[in-house]
Design an enzyme around this catalytic site. Structure first.
Site, PDB file in Angstrom:
ATOM      1  N   TYR A   1     106.704  38.339 114.780  1.00 25.31           N
ATOM      2  CA  TYR A   1     106.945  37.226 115.700  1.00 25.31           C
ATOM      3  C   TYR A   1     108.056  36.326 115.174  1.00 25.31           C
ATOM      4  O   TYR A   1     108.974  35.939 115.908  1.00 25.31           O
ATOM      5  CB  TYR A   1     105.657  36.429 115.891  1.00 25.31           C
ATOM      6  CG  TYR A   1     105.836  35.082 116.540  1.00 25.31           C
ATOM      7  CD1 TYR A   1     105.942  34.965 117.920  1.00 25.31           C
ATOM      8  CD2 TYR A   1     105.895  33.913 115.775  1.00 25.31           C
ATOM      9  CE1 TYR A   1     106.107  33.716 118.519  1.00 25.31           C
ATOM     10  CE2 TYR A   1     106.051  32.671 116.361  1.00 25.31           C
ATOM     11  CZ  TYR A   1     106.156  32.574 117.739  1.00 25.31           C
ATOM     12  OH  TYR A   1     106.324  31.344 118.324  1.00 25.31           O
TER      13      TYR A   1
ATOM     14  N   SER B   1     110.517  28.498 116.694  1.00 28.53           N
ATOM     15  CA  SER B   1     109.309  28.181 115.941  1.00 28.53           C
ATOM     16  C   SER B   1     109.681  27.712 114.548  1.00 28.53           C
ATOM     17  O   SER B   1     110.651  28.208 113.952  1.00 28.53           O
ATOM     18  CB  SER B   1     108.410  29.419 115.829  1.00 28.53           C
ATOM     19  OG  SER B   1     107.346  29.176 114.931  1.00 28.53           O
TER      20      SER B   1
END
Length: 256
Positions: free
Chosen positions: A163, A150
């Site tokens: 996360y 990400s």
């Protein structure tokens, strides 16, 4: 429409391959000739739809079920993969592994419980680690490992800190695997999406947040699964044989 059979004769496994970015990758690699193992954790119907869509376009695919984030998940996944591959009467082995499966945790640090933390790390970090470990004996020389990370690992987003930490660990895995597997001609790279139109991100239902995410890209829109899949297909192909250990920004220029 794809005009090349870049992955003809290859076998690919995409974790979380039935929905969102994973579905886009499954469809793209299949269109380019790969036999695709579409892994899913819970949504059997979505996996079957993805397989049928691939077959309707003339491709080859099969579903692989294994719940991630539980003890023995990697062994269960590979047992299902081996069984599915045999049912396809395909040669044993693997050419492309895409570690895509993951969950989000949209909470700032003050709101993250130990249970939340353990679950997001079990699925996003521990599972791919042991999936790769079990893959090494199946992955053919000259193969590809692609970890879906990400852009959050390079852009501070405190609302998803736990996360982001899971994806940072995945980035570190990429570098170390690239060094270890280089002598076998296996490349290992990270593809890092930004704000992408998938069901994994529940905040997109909020029009204000949706507009904010769109405005973060220099192109003024959210990413689409196909945007990410196109990059993965290139990295998985022969043209990217001299690229390894890279973190590839697939965010549409977020925060430039």
């Amino acid at each position: 429409m794809t005009t090349t059979q870049r992955h003809a004769g290859r076998t690919a496994l995409i974790t979380g391959g039935s929905r969102g970015i994973g579905r886009g990758i499954s469809l793209r690699l299949a269109r380019e000739g790969a036999l695709v193992a579409v892994h899913y954790g819970h949504d059997h119907a979505a996996a079957e739809r993805t397989v049928k869509e691939i077959e309707a376009e003339g491709g080859r695919a099969f579903a692989v079920h294994a719940e991630l984030g539980v003890p023995g998940d990697a062994a269960a996944l590979w047992a299902a993969f081996d069984e599915g591959l045999a049912a396809q009467e395909a040669e044993p082995g693997l050419d492309i592994l895409v570690n895509n499966a993951g969950i989000t945790l949209p909470r700032p640090i003050a709101q993250v419980t130990e249970e939340d933390y353990d679950r997001v790390f079990a699925i996003n970090t521990k599972a791919p680690f042991f999936i790769v470990q079990h893959a090494l004996e199946r992955l053919r020389d000259g193969g590809r490992i692609i970890n879906i990370s990400s852009v959050a690992t390079r852009v501070p987003l405190p609302a998803i800190v736990a996360y982001t930490m899971t994806k940072g660990a995945l980035d570190a895995l990429t570098l170390n695997l690239a060094k270890e597997l280089g002598p076998r001609g296996i490349t290992v790279n990270t593809v890092a999406p930004g704000f992408t139109e998938t069901e994994i991100n529940p905040t997109l239902a909020n029009p204000r947040i949706r507009q904010m995410y769109s405005d973060a890209s220099v192109f003024g829109r959210l990413g689409a699964p196909a945007d990410i899949a196109d990059i993965v297909s290139f990295v998985a192909g022969d043209d990217a044989r001299w690229m390894t250990g890279h973190w590839i920004d697939a965010s549409g220029g977020v925060q430039l």
